[in-house]
Design a protein around this motif. Structure first.
Motif: not given
Length: 823
Positions: A306-313, A317-325
């Motif tokens: 949960q803590e890691w997922l919060t930091r990842l969110s 939200g602050a930068g660029c993301t792209v989905a891998l397959p």
């Protein structure tokens, strides 16, 4: 010189005639048939690994090395000698020199004797200055730290080496055209969900993991935890963070995010999954049995997840993301299964998953193949990656499935399914031409026979390849905890990257980025503009390697040696590029002619056997989905029920550890285990929809008597089927056109039959099939006793009764006469 030219000619020939082909079955990297594809036997030959030297620390003036002895014997007369080669002009040259023997490093520094002896299992650190190597400013040098010594009673000889690329501080910078840079940092990990999961109504099924390896990576000090911290710090508060954040992007595996989100809700660790179906068992057979399977242990990583997922969110939200397959699956292997829905799950669901879990929309229509290239078969399927108008986020993939089934239903009407062979289904349409072009990132040496302008190539209508430097990609692939052998890399320079320490490989990565940027830098008065440098490291990158890449990129931006390039701009062709590409004709694929793909043999490619197994399971999952019927009273869709089974197949085709020399066999074993587990579940599900025959022989009182058979369904949704039969010539069975079996229920099916009158018994074979003819249940054989057979049977029985009665009367008469004759 002749040797070098010969090598180039061989490489050119390989580029044209040796694309990657799958082997029939998986082969160990130690097998002579493929060993040279993993590591050139002439690259760094006979280099010992039990006594060597590892990098501990490095700066501009010195390096700190750790000399180790794992030989089991005492080592004496140890000396470390720094050596260097000429400054590398290109990343390709640097990679080649790292694979050459000691003679390629002709410049010596001051040798440093260690003094004394080094016992078995002992380590000792030594500091080596780099100034005596006479390094020129602003250059990148291949360095080697060579260890010599005597092991046991042997004489002094060559022992292990430590090698790396080392970039010196630049001097006064000349006016020049500098390239744009874009850094993509992958965020993925193997996901070991126990295979055989199926969907549930209203919520995800309970998560069962095989181990706590993912929890360890999410905990403080774990790879995923430290990697996210390193990236977030560098792009928010680190040196030159504002510019770096413009040119950096986080490539996230949606399967990882989906699993971590489920972990946060609680999970179980167990090596196996409880059976989906319970087979009938007599009471006496259950005495002394173990009963239910091991329920497992509660997982310990929910809070860290949960803590890691919060930091990842927050970072997303602050930068660029792209989905891998999905699951970082090898798209070439997925395309080879020729299953539309498997490929759509690989490339279409990921962006919606990331947006739902992280709250930020990733860059759309961008595909990053883990292997660095796509086959022509995969390229034509990439139309499914078009996110324009996608409704997966709002309605899920099940709405798309239902719409596709509805469109194809009229084509399937009126088909004759009376024979045992399944009918040929109508040809499924291929992937559509994208409304918005799909951009796929590949190495620059993997496209050669298609229209190309600068670093943009047209692979298919609406499908563009955006290329990155292949030499840089191959070198960066060989970093991290599981260094990889890029399938598109020149085999001449392939060697076991584990010969160098992880820290040395990380520093090499940072220097390689600087060298790649310098390679593209052009004089200010040139009319030509430099091509952008896309930096794409290994899938399983670790925090030290990510720190080296982020630091190098930030330093280049701070020195005005490069400019940041957002990923959205990096993958979008300029108007002039698009017009030029549109003006060039795109020739259709020609049998036997390869236009793009891996130019060399890829030893990690999925074998034909593995692809076949995945294809069979994907197709049966499609059949299983089609035979079920959605029910408004049940809060579960048929596509949602089988979705985890498709994900199992995708995870079995993950490329994350597949190309690692040290982990390839473990990855192959993991693929085999997952496909085996998924197969068992599919068999259980198939066996839960069955016909129950009425004993061995079905006796009819008259020719008009109906035949009765029970059809049962153990699935959580109703099943729409057809009853299909096969029998001898002259046998006609009138079966219902549609058999609707309720969820977790059964139904008695009534049939009428016109059977040959000249036979006492008739053998019939019955089975259930989908409405389009695909067999569902195992075929059952029943024997029908005809009226003639009944009369014959009754006659024989009557004769037997009369005969037995006469024999009994005769015996009783004799006994009475005997009694009267006695006195």
């Amino acid at each position: 010189m002749i040797r070098r030219v010969g090598g180039l000619l061989v490489a050119a020939a390989l580029c044209l005639s040796m694309p990657a082909h799958a082997l029939p079955t998986p082969v160990s990297p130690t097998d002579p048939a493929v060993a040279a594809q993993w590591a050139n036997p002439f690259a760094r030959p006979d280099e010992p690994t039990d006594v060597g030297v590892e990098l501990v620390e490095a700066d501009a003036a010195r390096v700190v090395l750790s000399v180790f002895n794992n030989s089991g014997e005492t080592v004496s007369d140890l000396t470390v000698t720094p050596r260097r080669a000429d400054a590398a002009a290109t990343v390709g040259d640097a990679r080649r020199i790292l694979a050459l023997g000691r003679d390629a490093y002709p410049y010596f520094g001051t040798a440093r004797p260690l003094g004394g002896e080094l016992a078995a299992g002992e380590r000792r650190e030594v500091s080596i200055p780099v100034d005596p190597l006479a390094l020129q400013p602003g250059a990148t040098y291949p360095l080697m730290f060579a260890l010599t010594g005597a092991v046991g009673q042997q004489g002094v000889g060559q022992l292990g080496t430590e090698r790396m690329l080392f970039t010196t501080t630049a001097g006064e910078r000349q006016e020049a055209q500098v390239p744009d840079v874009s850094l993509i940092v992958p965020l993925t990990a193997p996901v070991d969900i126990v295979p055989g999961e199926t969907g549930r109504a209203a919520e995800d099924p309970p998560l069962i993991l095989e181990s706590e390896q993912l929890a360890d990576q999410l905990a403080p000090g774990g790879r995923l935890n430290d990697l996210l911290n390193t990236y977030a710090t560098a792009t928010t508060t680190g040196p030159n963070a504002a510019e770096l954040s413009q040119g950096a992007c986080l490539a996230i595996d949606p399967a990882l995010v989906d699993t971590v989100a489920r972990m946060a809700e609680g999970y179980t660790v167990s090596p196996e999954r409880p059976s989906l179906t319970k087979k009938a068992q007599r009471l006496r057979d259950s005495w002394g049995s173990a009963g239910e399977s091991d329920p497992g242990e509660p997982g310990r990583g929910a809070a860290d997840a949960q803590e890691w997922l919060t930091r990842l969110s927050t970072t997303a939200g602050a930068g660029c993301t792209v989905a891998l397959p999905w699951a970082n699956a090898d798209l070439n292997a997925v395309a080879a299964t020729e299953d539309e829905w498997l490929f759509r799950e690989a490339v279409q669901r990921g962006p919606a998953t990331l947006q739902a879990e992280l709250g930020a929309a990733p860059s759309g229509n961008v595909v990053i193949p883990a292997v660095g290239y796509v086959t022509e078969q995969a390229a034509t399927a990439l139309g499914w990656a078009d996110q324009t108008g996608s409704t997966v986020l709002e309605d899920g993939m099940q709405a798309t499935w239902e719409a596709a089934v509805a469109r194809r239903a009229p084509q399937q009407a009126g088909a004759d399914h009376s024979s045992l062979e399944s009918p040929v289904l109508p040809e499924e349409p291929g992937a559509p031409v994208p409304q918005t072009p799909v951009q796929v990132l590949v190495a620059d040496n993997t496209v050669w026979g298609v229209p190309q302008v600068d670093n943009i190539a047209r692979l298919a209508p609406g499908i563009n390849a955006v290329t990155y430097p292949g030499a840089l990609g191959a070198l960066l692939a060989a970093t991290g905890p599981e260094p990889q052998t890029a399938g598109y890399s020149n085999p001449d320079a392939r060697f076991d990257a584990r010969l160098d320490s992880p820290l040395a490989r990380a520093l090499t990565a940072g220097s390689a980025v600087r060298l790649a940027v310098a390679e593209q830098t052009l004089p200010a008065d040139w009319a030509q503009s430099p091509e952008p440098v896309l930096i794409l490291p290994a899938s399983l990158i670790d925090a030290p390697t990510a720190a080296a890449l982020l630091t190098a990129t930030a330093g280049l931006l701070a020195e005005d040696a490069a400019t940041p390039l957002p990923l959205d701009q990096a993958v979008t062709p300029a108007r002039e590029q698009a017009e030029t590409l549109d003006a060039q004709p795109l020739s259709p694929p020609t049998l036997g002619v390869t236009r793009f793909g891996s130019p060399y043999a890829d030893p990690a490619v999925f074998s034909d056997t593995e692809v076949l197994r995945a294809s069979q399971q994907a197709r049966y999952t499609d059949d299983l989905t089609r035979m079920m019927v959605n029910d408004r009273g049940i809060n579960l869709t048929r596509y949602g029920f089988t979705l985890p089974l498709r994900r199992d197949v995708l995870m079995s085709l993950s490329a994350t550890s597949r190309s690692s020399l040290g982990h390839h066999e473990a990855a192959v074993a993991a693929t085999d285990r997952r496909l085996d587990g998924n197969r068992r579940t599919l068999q259980d599900l198939r066996g839960s929809v069955a016909l129950i025959p009425p004993g061995n022989v079905y006796t009819r009182a008259s020719e008009s008597s109906p035949l009765l058979i029970v059809a049962e369904n153990g699935l959580p949704l109703p099943v729409d089927t057809e009853l299909v039969h096969d029998g001898p010539p002259g046998a006609t069975v009138d079966v219902p056109g549609r058999v609707h079996i309720p969820a977790h229920g059964s139904i008695t099916v009534q049939m009428t039959a016109d059977l040959p009158a000249d036979q006492d018994q008739t053998q019939l074979t019955l089975w259930l099939a989908t409405r389009d003819g695909s067999p569902i249940s195992t075929a059952v054989d029943i024997t029908v006793q005809t009226r003639t057979g009944i009369v014959g049977t009754y006659g024989i029985a009557l004769l037997l009764v009369v005969g037995l009665s006469l024999a009994l009367l005769f015996r009783l008469g004799r006994q009475r006469r005997g009694n009267r004759q006695r006195p």
